[in-house]
Design a protein around this motif. Structure first.
Motif, PDB file in Angstrom:
ATOM      1  N   VAL A 195       0.663  -1.059   0.271  1.00 15.41           N
ATOM      2  CA  VAL A 195       0.052   0.223  -0.029  1.00 15.41           C
ATOM      3  C   VAL A 195       0.969   1.220   0.473  1.00 15.41           C
ATOM      4  O   VAL A 195       0.425   2.128  -0.759  1.00 15.41           O
ATOM      5  CB  VAL A 195      -1.037   0.145   1.366  1.00 15.41           C
ATOM      6  CG1 VAL A 195      -1.472   1.518   1.586  1.00 15.41           C
ATOM      7  CG2 VAL A 195      -2.658  -0.868   0.652  1.00 15.41           C
ATOM      8  N   ALA A 199       1.034   3.170  -3.594  1.00 19.08           N
ATOM      9  CA  ALA A 199       0.260   4.753  -3.714  1.00 19.08           C
ATOM     10  C   ALA A 199       1.344   5.263  -4.221  1.00 19.08           C
ATOM     11  O   ALA A 199       0.593   6.422  -4.825  1.00 19.08           O
ATOM     12  CB  ALA A 199      -0.357   4.354  -1.899  1.00 19.08           C
ATOM     13  N   TYR A 293      -5.987   3.038  -0.910  1.00 16.50           N
ATOM     14  CA  TYR A 293      -5.759   3.674  -0.970  1.00 16.50           C
ATOM     15  C   TYR A 293      -4.959   4.447  -2.272  1.00 16.50           C
ATOM     16  O   TYR A 293      -4.203   5.695  -2.094  1.00 16.50           O
ATOM     17  CB  TYR A 293      -4.148   3.370  -0.110  1.00 16.50           C
ATOM     18  CG  TYR A 293      -4.575   3.355   1.579  1.00 16.50           C
ATOM     19  CD1 TYR A 293      -3.753   5.095   2.495  1.00 16.50           C
ATOM     20  CD2 TYR A 293      -4.539   2.054   1.824  1.00 16.50           C
ATOM     21  CE1 TYR A 293      -4.104   4.130   3.695  1.00 16.50           C
ATOM     22  CE2 TYR A 293      -5.037   2.437   3.305  1.00 16.50           C
ATOM     23  CZ  TYR A 293      -4.934   3.187   4.399  1.00 16.50           C
ATOM     24  OH  TYR A 293      -5.236   3.649   5.589  1.00 16.50           O
ATOM     25  N   LEU A 296      -7.028   7.331  -2.837  1.00 20.11           N
ATOM     26  CA  LEU A 296      -6.267   8.393  -2.534  1.00 20.11           C
ATOM     27  C   LEU A 296      -5.403   9.470  -3.036  1.00 20.11           C
ATOM     28  O   LEU A 296      -5.547  10.124  -3.130  1.00 20.11           O
ATOM     29  CB  LEU A 296      -6.617   8.237  -0.491  1.00 20.11           C
ATOM     30  CG  LEU A 296      -6.886   8.953   0.594  1.00 20.11           C
ATOM     31  CD1 LEU A 296      -7.451  10.213   0.190  1.00 20.11           C
ATOM     32  CD2 LEU A 296      -6.007   8.536   1.637  1.00 20.11           C
ATOM     33  N   ALA A 297      -4.668   8.318  -3.393  1.00 22.89           N
ATOM     34  CA  ALA A 297      -2.944   8.852  -3.264  1.00 22.89           C
ATOM     35  C   ALA A 297      -3.581   9.677  -4.670  1.00 22.89           C
ATOM     36  O   ALA A 297      -2.885  10.811  -4.868  1.00 22.89           O
ATOM     37  CB  ALA A 297      -2.255   7.593  -3.738  1.00 22.89           C
ATOM     38  N   MET A 317      -2.086  10.382   4.353  1.00 17.87           N
ATOM     39  CA  MET A 317      -2.408   8.933   3.800  1.00 17.87           C
ATOM     40  C   MET A 317      -1.467   7.952   4.522  1.00 17.87           C
ATOM     41  O   MET A 317      -1.698   6.831   5.165  1.00 17.87           O
ATOM     42  CB  MET A 317      -2.435   9.033   2.712  1.00 17.87           C
ATOM     43  CG  MET A 317      -2.702   7.505   2.014  1.00 17.87           C
ATOM     44  SD  MET A 317      -2.594   7.780   0.669  1.00 17.87           S
ATOM     45  CE  MET A 317      -0.868   7.297   0.257  1.00 17.87           C
ATOM     46  N   THR A 318      -0.298   8.603   4.575  1.00 21.12           N
ATOM     47  CA  THR A 318       1.294   7.521   4.621  1.00 21.12           C
ATOM     48  C   THR A 318       0.658   6.942   6.587  1.00 21.12           C
ATOM     49  O   THR A 318       0.543   5.925   7.332  1.00 21.12           O
ATOM     50  CB  THR A 318       2.291   8.257   4.573  1.00 21.12           C
ATOM     51  OG1 THR A 318       2.572   8.025   3.410  1.00 21.12           O
ATOM     52  CG2 THR A 318       3.458   7.466   5.009  1.00 21.12           C
ATOM     53  N   VAL A 321      -1.819   4.525   7.086  1.00 23.68           N
ATOM     54  CA  VAL A 321      -1.649   2.847   6.914  1.00 23.68           C
ATOM     55  C   VAL A 321      -0.575   2.323   7.728  1.00 23.68           C
ATOM     56  O   VAL A 321      -0.777   1.552   8.471  1.00 23.68           O
ATOM     57  CB  VAL A 321      -0.679   2.703   5.588  1.00 23.68           C
ATOM     58  CG1 VAL A 321       0.236   1.594   5.077  1.00 23.68           C
ATOM     59  CG2 VAL A 321      -1.800   3.556   4.413  1.00 23.68           C
ATOM     60  N   PHE A 348     -10.419   3.034   7.231  1.00 26.69           N
ATOM     61  CA  PHE A 348      -8.406   3.525   6.293  1.00 26.69           C
ATOM     62  C   PHE A 348      -7.954   2.240   7.347  1.00 26.69           C
ATOM     63  O   PHE A 348      -6.960   1.994   6.841  1.00 26.69           O
ATOM     64  CB  PHE A 348      -8.582   4.570   6.682  1.00 26.69           C
ATOM     65  CG  PHE A 348      -8.656   5.290   5.730  1.00 26.69           C
ATOM     66  CD1 PHE A 348      -8.536   5.804   4.485  1.00 26.69           C
ATOM     67  CD2 PHE A 348      -9.720   6.250   5.947  1.00 26.69           C
ATOM     68  CE1 PHE A 348      -8.768   6.212   3.611  1.00 26.69           C
ATOM     69  CE2 PHE A 348     -10.743   7.407   5.018  1.00 26.69           C
ATOM     70  CZ  PHE A 348     -10.241   7.101   3.893  1.00 26.69           C
TER      71      PHE A 348
END
Length: 416
Positions: A195, A199, A293, A296-297, A317-318, A321, A348
């Motif tokens: 991911v 991503a 993801y 989103l990315a 975002m990272t 994760v 998420f």
């Protein structure tokens, strides 16, 4: 449809031919082969690696029994009676003649004590094993002082019989949990790294094309939803290609070295008799997590005009994760914790946490299904919202490193 396939194939083939992809794949494959052959590599470097320890036995009686203990604990540690002075032993250690100098004596209670001297105490393995051997000697001598027989002493240190029995009808046994824990542990790492890596690759791909102004041409001929998902699927196929190669090499390497891998990690995390449902859930949650993801990315990448701004934009975002991965690691030991259960329904976190719970527990079918539905709905919402942001975002240039740019991107989409 032709435009969609053109972008998909272009993304897939162009990325596959890049030096970074080829080098990363080769390095990863070499690491997998190295890990699969780790025991052989360690044995190769450790052959003739006897650790010589100089021993000055001030008690006059401890050297021989300690030497016998060390033959059982670690045959690579060789004790040698040193006839010189303590200063001479220190000099010999400094010169490299010995790994360390061990001083043996009795304390006030006539029990063994020791001092270990070495050039550096950074290596704790040898001192730890010497201490273990001396601890056994001390235990034996203390037992003899209070007139305990060897049989009585053995009973004191005999492990207690402690059995765990699950009362629920479909609950997993301890052996099944160990097998599930091993599989879940490995696949959580696969999901986590896949991911993050792929991503980020999607966000970088969008930002790179945008910075080169190619996007202005593409956006006029291909709809943003097609363009976005063509890139997502193209890099998805690329990731599956890379991971399939790595897994095949890993499987073949492990199969060739299976005899040397018996016990230890492979015994505790046994990979035999894995239920087909667990494998199926692993694949489902991996793919859904990737699309979640990746979508989103893609639209976050469309908000930046400079490649150097991409990391700042996708950092939240990272972090999500990473947070999901850390909770999953905690959940491996406490999968029934309320905190883990609740967070497994947060979209998420669902790919890792729900899969971890499915693998470790005997959940009713409706729980993973709800998790899958939550992911599908979230991906759909992100896709619709992301396509609107993507369409406006790719037309924005200049410094873009704030989430306020999402509002600007939406306004640009409305004005078209």
């Amino acid at each position: 449809m032709n435009n969609f396939m053109t972008i998909l194939l272009h993304t897939y083939l162009s990325k596959m031919k890049t030096k970074s992809f080829i080098i990363t794949t080769i390095i990863t494959v070499l690491i997998v082969v190295g890990l699969a052959n780790l025991s052989g590599i360690i044995d190769f470097f450790n052959k003739d690696n006897t650790e010589k320890i100089a021993v000055i036995d001030q008690s006059g009686v401890l050297f021989t029994p300690l030497e016998e203990q060390m033959k059982v604990i670690n045959k690579d540690i060789h004790l040698e009676a040193y006839k010189g002075t303590e200063e001479g032993g220190e000099t010999a250690v400094k010169a490299g003649g010995y790994k360390g100098l061990l001083l043996l004596s009795f304390d006030n209670e006539n029990l063994p004590e020791a001092t270990y001297k070495a050039r550096s105490i950074a290596d704790s393995a040898v001192p730890s094993e010497l201490q273990s051997g001396l601890q056994q000697l001390k235990t034996q001598q203390a037992a003899s002082q209070i007139n305990l027989s060897p049989e009585e002493l053995g009973k004191l240190y005999e492990p207690i019989n402690f059995n765990q029995i699950a009362l629920e009808e479909n609950a997993k046994t301890e052996e099944e949990l160990n097998q599930a824990r091993g599989l879940v542990y490995v696949l959580l790492f696969v999901i986590y790294f896949a991911v993050i890596m792929y991503a980020n690759m999607i966000a970088m791909e969008v930002a790179t094309e945008k910075s080169s102004r190619v996007m202005e041409i593409l956006i006029s001929s291909v709809s943003p939803i097609k363009q976005m998902f063509a890139k997502i699927l193209g890099i998805g196929l690329l990731s599956l290609t890379q991971m399939a190669l790595i897994l095949l090499v890993g499987y073949y390497s492990i199969k060739q070295n299976l005899d040397s891998m018996e016990g230890g990690f492979f015994e505790f995390f046994g990979f035999g008799d894995i239920p087909a449902s667990t494998i199926a859930y692993a694949l489902i949650f991996f793919l859904l997590g990737y699309f979640l993801y990746a979508t989103l990315a893609a639209f976050l990448g469309s908000l930046v005009s400079r490649i150097e701004d991409i990391q700042q934009m996708i950092t939240p975002m990272t972090m999500m994760v990473v947070a999901g991965f850390m909770i999953a690691m905690f959940g491996l030991n406490q999968p029934e914790a309320p905190f883990v259960t609740i967070t497994s329904y947060i979209p998420f976190f669902t790919p890792m946490l729900m899969f971890m719970r499915v693998g470790m527990l005997s959940l009713p079918v409706w729980e993973p299904i709800i998790g899958i539905l939550i992911l599908m709905v979230t991906i759909t919402i992100l896709a619709v919202f992301g396509a609107r942001v993507y369409r406006g975002g790719v037309l924005m240039y200049g410094k873009s490193n704030s989430f306020k740019d999402i509002k600007k991107a939406l306004q640009l989409t409305k004005n078209e």
